[in-house]
Design an enzyme around this catalytic site. Structure first.
Site, PDB file in Angstrom:
ATOM      1  N   ARG A   1       9.777   4.330  14.716  1.00 53.05           N
ATOM      2  CA  ARG A   1      10.426   4.997  13.654  1.00 53.05           C
ATOM      3  C   ARG A   1      11.235   3.975  12.765  1.00 53.05           C
ATOM      4  O   ARG A   1      11.209   2.931  13.223  1.00 53.05           O
ATOM      5  CB  ARG A   1      11.050   6.177  14.072  1.00 53.05           C
TER       6      ARG A   1
ATOM      7  N   ASN B   1       5.453   2.833  18.249  1.00 51.00           N
ATOM      8  CA  ASN B   1       5.549   4.467  18.254  1.00 51.00           C
ATOM      9  C   ASN B   1       5.786   4.900  16.833  1.00 51.00           C
ATOM     10  O   ASN B   1       6.976   4.653  16.228  1.00 51.00           O
ATOM     11  CB  ASN B   1       6.038   5.000  19.383  1.00 51.00           C
ATOM     12  N   GLU B   2       5.125   5.973  16.499  1.00 51.02           N
ATOM     13  CA  GLU B   2       5.341   6.433  15.313  1.00 51.02           C
ATOM     14  C   GLU B   2       5.798   5.561  14.111  1.00 51.02           C
ATOM     15  O   GLU B   2       6.985   5.821  13.239  1.00 51.02           O
ATOM     16  CB  GLU B   2       6.420   7.569  15.490  1.00 51.02           C
ATOM     17  N   ASN B   3       5.040   4.529  13.672  1.00 51.98           N
ATOM     18  CA  ASN B   3       5.346   3.516  12.792  1.00 51.98           C
ATOM     19  C   ASN B   3       5.290   3.988  11.480  1.00 51.98           C
ATOM     20  O   ASN B   3       5.258   3.051  10.428  1.00 51.98           O
ATOM     21  CB  ASN B   3       4.823   2.021  13.343  1.00 51.98           C
TER      22      ASN B   3
END
Length: 820
Positions: free
Chosen positions: A389, A425-427
């Site tokens: 994130r 993850n969730e970039n």
């Protein structure tokens, strides 16, 4: 657990394999003092303390390692968790047995920035909370021993002080927008290590085998720790097979001890293969002989061949294997991330007992203890760096990410369980920086992908939920949360097929939903009537919020164990009909703390686990067992459901989860017939009965068969037919007492004193007196503020041999008290 006795026997080993024998290592667990604040300087940590010095800081407390600065406050419903500096101090007896040897401090993990001091001399600094690192304190110790204060003030001991800092910092990963706590403290083991002047820094041992298992190859390279720059050494090798037999020997003389030296390469015909069912390990033993003395070590390796088939399933040793996975966060009740080796072992054994053969370690490099256990239990691993994130930071941020990736791969290179290095993850989740540039994120993701394959060409790379980077990595996992953040769980297969067509190699990690332990429902699927189906099932910005936006189960559902058991049951039965599927991983195995969910039924907890934060299994644990395990099992749904409700004479469903072929159900001593298990007969694989309960107490028993083995289960509960109105009052009673621990229960009643069995009001507990609430555990029965489950809530009290008064409050109702 008897099934895993053979696994338990192999845990009698030193997990620090690099320090296993030939040099001395000890864990520095005891005799620590801790203060959760910053100091004016290192002098405040090492100046004389105690009697005779009224200016000493009075706030140090005694602790043992592993320890987290956030062991309790991460789930305290009334505060934001502490993010800032903390200090640890101790004194060491340093007696290095090696002539001209080196004395090292080996950190297995500390968060997030760490400074290390011997007396007032800074000897090391590290940035990053999840990788291992080492500080050489040899010279600082020698210098301190020459000072007057060594004998006069410290009586021949060495003062060690360590500052950790988990302050918010946008130029560090992970982002503070992450759905987990960025913990502070020395939350993994710290080791004091004595080595000769020449030792091994890293021994890289790669085992390869063809898909048919006919020919294995081993390649070994060595990186030395050689601060004195010795020129020559000899290494002796042995390869020991899983039966303890020496199958190969070698000897290598080296004239250059710099860089990574290729030290051994050989072939093994028809090696014994490592698999999830038979995780057979070989051992490379080595001895370095030099003028500095001898240094010995050992590394475990395993021969296995894996492939993520393009547009197809996953193969292990040439055969299809459906990856049956879950996730792990480093987090536990009462200790935060500072889990002991015994606690980690208990958690991993529970996963294996549930039937797991795959795990994604989210979202950071985890303890070597976890990876050793995966090797021995037969659990394949996706391990990733915490680029999670927030977007993309600058040069300092990017260097840290690359350093973390390098450290993770090099430190866990030998583990046969690892098949994937996760790069992010969730970039696609912005927020930390004014700029959110997809092309810059793509460019950096490419750099990470190249670096990963350079460091380890064999293993795959992967990311989760960043569609504009999906083509960069080897394996991609889109966001599919059917039945929770979007759509209904019946959309799962269609959405998965659509996403599978988009990806070169597809793996689905993260699915499921939250459940408030001990909350059950007679109508768990009611929220689905409001949900739009047939579309996407991804998670989008704001979907985790409990307010606003389109109808979704995460906001509009009842968060019951009943609903999540149904959702999981559907997913598992569908996965059996998807021959192209490589596998999935349920998110997560255990409830964990998070700063971004303060209004969840247990505040600051992500409650998607199949076990609570203290290892207590939820009902969904047994749903997985019924699909994924071979050892005969049976479980009647509702062990933590003391009161069911409905009309008198109304038929109510009883569900049984079992991996047996058939089951017979008894209600109040009467048989209601035998049913055959059929995984495609939803729900409960056909093992369900519609029965009429008696008003008051009922007893249900089930007898299930699997082959020649019979297993049973039984429950008791009350059936309430009285209707209730809205909650008007609470009562508080002592439910039980076990030694010095009392259990207190609050019930929500309407104005006629009928228990409101669907009530989810907030309950607050406080205590005055000698005792202490067993609170801030992050569990449904271990929080001083908690939403009711079926019109009740419980908490335990440690009485401390004295008297206490516990108060319970609920908004809009009169406070009630109980004396204990």
């Amino acid at each position: 657990m008897l099934k895993y006795t053979r696994y338990i026997l192999v845990f009698c080993f030193l997990l620090n394999s690099s320090y296993s024998f030939g040099q001395q290592a000890s864990r520095l667990n005891d005799n620590w003092e801790f203060i959760r604040q910053d100091l004016g300087g290192i002098w405040e940590a090492v100046r004389p303390v105690g009697a005779g010095n009224p200016e000493s800081v009075p706030l140090w407390e005694k602790v043992s390692l592993p320890h987290s600065a956030n062991a309790v406050d991460a789930v305290d419903p009334h505060v934001n968790y502490y993010q800032g500096p903390s200090w640890y101090r101790s004194t060491l007896n340093i007696e290095n047995p090696y002539a001209a040897g080196r004395t090292l401090l080996h950190f297995e993990g500390a968060g997030q920035k760490t400074d290390v001091y011997i007396h007032t001399t800074k000897v090391g600094t590290h940035v990053g909370g999840y990788d291992e690192w080492t500080v050489d304190i040899t010279d600082a110790v020698a210098a301190f021993k020459k000072t007057e204060v060594y004998n006069k003030q410290f009586k021949g001991k060495i003062p060690l002080s360590i500052r950790t800092d988990n302050s918010r910092d946008l130029e560090m990963i992970p982002s503070d927008l992450s759905d987990f706590n960025v913990y502070g403290g020395i939350y993994r083991y710290l080791n004091l290590v004595y080595t000769p002047a020449l030792s091994v820094d890293k021994m890289f041992a790669k085992a390869e085998v063809d898909a048919g298992g006919k020919l294995g190859k081993v390649k070994v390279s060595t990186r030395f720790y050689n601060p004195k720059r010795l020129k020559e050494a000899q290494i002796n090798f042995k390869l020991i097979d899983p039966n303890g037999k020496v199958v190969a020997r070698a000897q290598k003389s080296l004239k250059d001890l710099s860089g990574d030296a290729q030290t051994w390469s050989f072939e093994v015909k028809k090696p014994q293969l490592w698999s999830t069912e038979k995780p057979l390990l070989y051992q490379v033993e080595y001895e370095v002989v030099s003028a500095a003395g001898n240094y010995k070590g050992k590394e475990n390796i395993g021969f296995r061949n894996f492939e993520f088939v393009e547009k197809g399933p996953f193969l292990l040793n040439g055969q299809r294997l459906l990856l049956r996975g879950t996730h792990r966060h480093e987090d536990h009740a009462g200790v935060g991330p500072a889990m002991t080796e015994d606690q980690i072992r208990q958690e991993m054994l529970l996963m294996k007992e549930m039937g797991v053969n795959f795990i994604r370690l989210g979202h950071y490099q985890q303890s070597r203890i976890v990876l050793d256990l995966c090797d021995r239990l037969g659990i394949l691993v996706w391990e990733e760096i915490p680029w999670c994130r927030g977007g993309l930071g600058g040069p300092v941020y990017q260097k840290q990410a690359k350093d973390m990736l390098t450290n993770m791969i090099e430190q866990h290179y030998n583990h046969p369980s690892i098949i994937i290095w996760g790069l992010g993850n969730e970039n696609d989740w912005p927020g930390d920086f004014p700029e959110f540039d997809k092309e810059k994120i793509r460019t950096f993701m490419k750099e990470l992908n190249v670096l990963s394959h350079k460091l380890d060409p064999e293993r795959s790379t992967a990311i989760r939920r960043c569609a504009f980077c999906s083509d960069i990595v080897d394996v991609y996992s889109p966001s599919i949360w059917a039945g929770w953040y979007r759509g209904a769980y019946t959309d799962y297969k269609k959405v998965s097929e659509d996403e599978f067509k988009k990806a070169t190699r597809f793996l689905h990690v993260e699915w499921g939903g939250d459940s408030h332990a001990m909350r059950h429902s007679e109508t768990p699927n009611e929220a689905l009537t409001k949900i739009k189906t047939g579309g996407s099932a991804d998670e989008r910005a704001g979907d985790a919020s409990l307010y606003g936006g389109a109808a979704r189960v995460s906001k509009d559902g009842d968060w019951s164990e009943s609903y999540i058991s149904n959702l999981i049951d559907w997913h598992l039965k569908e996965q059996e009909t998807m021959p192209w599927l490589s596998g999935t991983a349920y998110w997560p195995f255990k409830d964990f703390s998070t700063p971004v969910r303060p209004e969840n039924p247990v505040p600051y907890m992500n409650q998607k686990g199949v076990v609570e934060r203290d290892f207590t299994p939820k009902e969904s644990f047994y749903v997985f067992q019924s699909y994924w395990t071979e050892k005969p099992m049976v479980r009647i749904y509702g062990h933590s459901w003391p009161v069911r409700w409905g009309e008198e004479g109304e038929e109510k469903m009883v569900k049984v989860y079992s991996n047996g072929t058939e089951a017979e159900l008894f209600l109040n001593g009467k048989s209601y017939g035998t049913k055959k298990r059929n995984s495609q007969d939803y729900p409960a694989a056909g093992l369900r009965w519609n029965l009429q309960f008696l008003k008051g107490e009922n007893t249900i028993k089930v007898v299930a068969k699997k082959g020649k083995v019979t297993v049973t289960d039984d429950i008791k509960f009350n059936y309430q037919t009285e209707k209730w109105e809205k909650p008007a009052a609470i009562t508080i009673t002592k439910l039980a007492q076990d030694g010095d621990i009392a259990t207190v229960e609050v019930k929500l009643l309407d104005q006629r004193k009928v228990q409101c069995l669907d009530a989810a009001n907030w309950i607050n507990f406080t205590l005055s007196g000698d005792g202490k609430l067993m609170e801030n555990l992050g569990t449904s029965s271990g929080s001083s503020k908690v939403q009711a489950y079926n019109g009740r809530a419980i908490i335990k009290v440690k009485l401390n041999g004295g008297k206490s008064v516990v108060a319970a409050t609920s908004p809009g109702m009169t406070t009630e008290f109980i004396s204990l």
